[in-house]
Design a protein around this motif. Sequence first.
Motif, PDB file in Angstrom:
ATOM      1  N   VAL A 129       8.551  15.265  -3.527  1.00  0.00           N
ATOM      2  CA  VAL A 129       7.654  14.450  -2.704  1.00  0.00           C
ATOM      3  C   VAL A 129       8.411  14.102  -1.431  1.00  0.00           C
ATOM      4  CG1 VAL A 129       6.367  12.292  -2.497  1.00  0.00           C
ATOM      5  CG2 VAL A 129       6.453  13.480  -4.707  1.00  0.00           C
ATOM      6  N   VAL A 130       7.919  14.601  -0.292  1.00  0.00           N
ATOM      7  CA  VAL A 130       8.548  14.349   1.009  1.00  0.00           C
ATOM      8  C   VAL A 130       7.705  13.320   1.743  1.00  0.00           C
ATOM      9  CG1 VAL A 130       9.312  15.364   3.188  1.00  0.00           C
ATOM     10  CG2 VAL A 130       9.420  16.718   1.070  1.00  0.00           C
ATOM     11  N   VAL A 131       8.332  12.219   2.165  1.00  0.00           N
ATOM     12  CA  VAL A 131       7.596  11.121   2.798  1.00  0.00           C
ATOM     13  C   VAL A 131       7.913  11.047   4.286  1.00  0.00           C
ATOM     14  CG1 VAL A 131       7.096   8.661   2.766  1.00  0.00           C
ATOM     15  CG2 VAL A 131       7.676   9.831   0.633  1.00  0.00           C
ATOM     16  N   ASP A 132       6.885  11.253   5.102  1.00  0.00           N
ATOM     17  CA  ASP A 132       6.970  11.045   6.544  1.00  0.00           C
ATOM     18  C   ASP A 132       6.632   9.576   6.784  1.00  0.00           C
ATOM     19  OD1 ASP A 132       6.979  11.300   9.303  1.00  0.00           O
ATOM     20  OD2 ASP A 132       4.956  12.142   9.393  1.00  0.00           O
ATOM     21  N   THR A 133       7.633   8.766   7.094  1.00  0.00           N
ATOM     22  CA  THR A 133       7.486   7.312   7.043  1.00  0.00           C
ATOM     23  C   THR A 133       6.857   6.715   8.305  1.00  0.00           C
ATOM     24  OG1 THR A 133       9.719   6.968   7.936  1.00  0.00           O
ATOM     25  CG2 THR A 133       9.498   7.105   5.532  1.00  0.00           C
ATOM     26  N   PRO A 134       6.365   5.476   8.193  1.00  0.00           N
ATOM     27  CA  PRO A 134       5.883   4.723   9.355  1.00  0.00           C
ATOM     28  C   PRO A 134       7.076   4.227  10.181  1.00  0.00           C
ATOM     29  CG  PRO A 134       5.765   3.369   7.396  1.00  0.00           C
ATOM     30  CD  PRO A 134       6.203   4.730   6.939  1.00  0.00           C
ATOM     31  N   THR A 149       9.227   0.618   7.245  1.00  0.00           N
ATOM     32  CA  THR A 149       9.844   1.446   6.207  1.00  0.00           C
ATOM     33  C   THR A 149      10.925   0.686   5.453  1.00  0.00           C
ATOM     34  OG1 THR A 149       9.415   3.484   7.439  1.00  0.00           O
ATOM     35  CG2 THR A 149      11.154   3.565   5.773  1.00  0.00           C
ATOM     36  N   LEU A 150      11.805   0.008   6.176  1.00  0.00           N
ATOM     37  CA  LEU A 150      12.903  -0.699   5.522  1.00  0.00           C
ATOM     38  C   LEU A 150      12.383  -1.865   4.681  1.00  0.00           C
ATOM     39  CD1 LEU A 150      15.667  -0.675   8.306  1.00  0.00           C
ATOM     40  CD2 LEU A 150      15.182   1.020   6.530  1.00  0.00           C
ATOM     41  N   ARG A 151      11.351  -2.553   5.157  1.00  0.00           N
ATOM     42  CA  ARG A 151      10.751  -3.626   4.348  1.00  0.00           C
ATOM     43  C   ARG A 151      10.123  -3.052   3.083  1.00  0.00           C
ATOM     44  NH1 ARG A 151       9.016  -5.441   9.429  1.00  0.00           N
ATOM     45  NH2 ARG A 151       6.873  -4.753   9.071  1.00  0.00           N
ATOM     46  N   THR A 152       9.491  -1.884   3.209  1.00  0.00           N
ATOM     47  CA  THR A 152       8.878  -1.234   2.050  1.00  0.00           C
ATOM     48  C   THR A 152       9.926  -0.890   1.002  1.00  0.00           C
ATOM     49  OG1 THR A 152       7.111  -0.298   3.428  1.00  0.00           O
ATOM     50  CG2 THR A 152       7.503   0.749   1.295  1.00  0.00           C
ATOM     51  N   LEU A 153      11.074  -0.377   1.439  1.00  0.00           N
ATOM     52  CA  LEU A 153      12.141   0.010   0.514  1.00  0.00           C
ATOM     53  C   LEU A 153      12.728  -1.200  -0.208  1.00  0.00           C
ATOM     54  CD1 LEU A 153      14.047   2.638   2.711  1.00  0.00           C
ATOM     55  CD2 LEU A 153      12.367   3.077   0.900  1.00  0.00           C
ATOM     56  N   VAL A 180       0.843  -1.202   0.000  1.00  0.00           N
ATOM     57  CA  VAL A 180       0.000   0.000   0.000  1.00  0.00           C
ATOM     58  C   VAL A 180       0.874   1.247   0.000  1.00  0.00           C
ATOM     59  CG1 VAL A 180      -1.472   1.405   1.501  1.00  0.00           C
ATOM     60  CG2 VAL A 180      -2.110  -0.949   1.000  1.00  0.00           C
ATOM     61  N   PHE A 181       1.909   1.265   0.830  1.00  0.00           N
ATOM     62  CA  PHE A 181       2.802   2.423   0.887  1.00  0.00           C
ATOM     63  C   PHE A 181       3.512   2.633  -0.446  1.00  0.00           C
ATOM     64  CE2 PHE A 181       3.198   1.587   5.706  1.00  0.00           C
ATOM     65  CZ  PHE A 181       2.057   2.329   5.944  1.00  0.00           C
ATOM     66  N   LEU A 182       3.923   1.544  -1.086  1.00  0.00           N
ATOM     67  CA  LEU A 182       4.558   1.657  -2.404  1.00  0.00           C
ATOM     68  C   LEU A 182       3.576   2.209  -3.437  1.00  0.00           C
ATOM     69  CD1 LEU A 182       6.662  -1.627  -2.653  1.00  0.00           C
ATOM     70  CD2 LEU A 182       7.534   0.700  -2.406  1.00  0.00           C
TER      71      LEU A 182
END
Length: 315
Positions: free
Chosen positions: A140-145, A150-154, A124-126
């Motif tokens: 685009v500035v991302v305020d991450t979870p 976050t690292l798994r998303t990346l 979903v985040f991607l």
Amino acid sequence: MNVVELLGYPATRPHLVVVIGKGGVGKTTISILFSLELCKHGKTLLLSLDPARHMSKYLNIGERNYAEVSENLHVKQVSVDKEIAELTSKYADLLRDLMPSLAVLNIDNVVDTIKYSPGVEEEVFLKVMLEALRGNYDFVVVDTPPTGITLRTLMLPRLYLAWLEKLIEVRERIVSLRYVIARALGRKVEMHDKVLSKLYELRRDFEFLNSFLSSNEKTSYILVATPEPLPMHELRESYRFLSEKISVKPKVLVLNRILPVQVASVLGLLELQEQYVSEIGSFGVSYLLVEHMNKPTETLEDIVALRERIKVFRK
């Protein structure tokens, strides 16, 4: 603080700025500060993936998921539950199209399986980041979870691309065999394959995302910590992860809530704080030291006032 110079004034736009750190270290505050500076140089989207939705408190946007703070600064707060519902519904429709036999089964069971599968929240985040990068924004500035998510998303685009290559290879063989068999039997050959088209589309999307997330030119990673053991541990781990797994170097490190020397000394924290300040400077990248305000940041005015408390060290 000239953020654009600090980030190396990215020539390619849109430019992605990803703010990473342990919960409670001030990621949202830093994200807003960077966005306020960047919107002076181009249309900026501040994208909040923070499930706590702190953005609404600072920017006074209530429960709205999208708002225009100014002409060049837009804010989007992700409703994770809503996005997951839309994603699972889309996959359920796709499964119905590809496997009509599922219609006789309980499709709700399939939806629940997708909804609670590992990686759905990260996907979903991607998806949201992909939409933002394809929007009409310069920054685009991302305020991450939280850091782990976050690292798994990346990492997910690389993992998905590896799987997609194999799936495409298998599906292309199936389509090729169907073509050969149909020709041999003298039947009409249907060249369009829905599954293969969807796989190609997914590959394009994840290649696009990966091209940003693994690029020092297209993406600036900002790591935030406070002078405390756990936040500093997460900063080190995030730095190592980005360097070793994503092959990028964080652009800026931020050590937030630095106590005045006298206060830190009275509390018995001066030596530890000085140790962390020294460590932040040893990474070889630009860093910011942000002095503590002596009160929580509760409004946009508080965040703006932090500008006077920031010391910038360029590398």
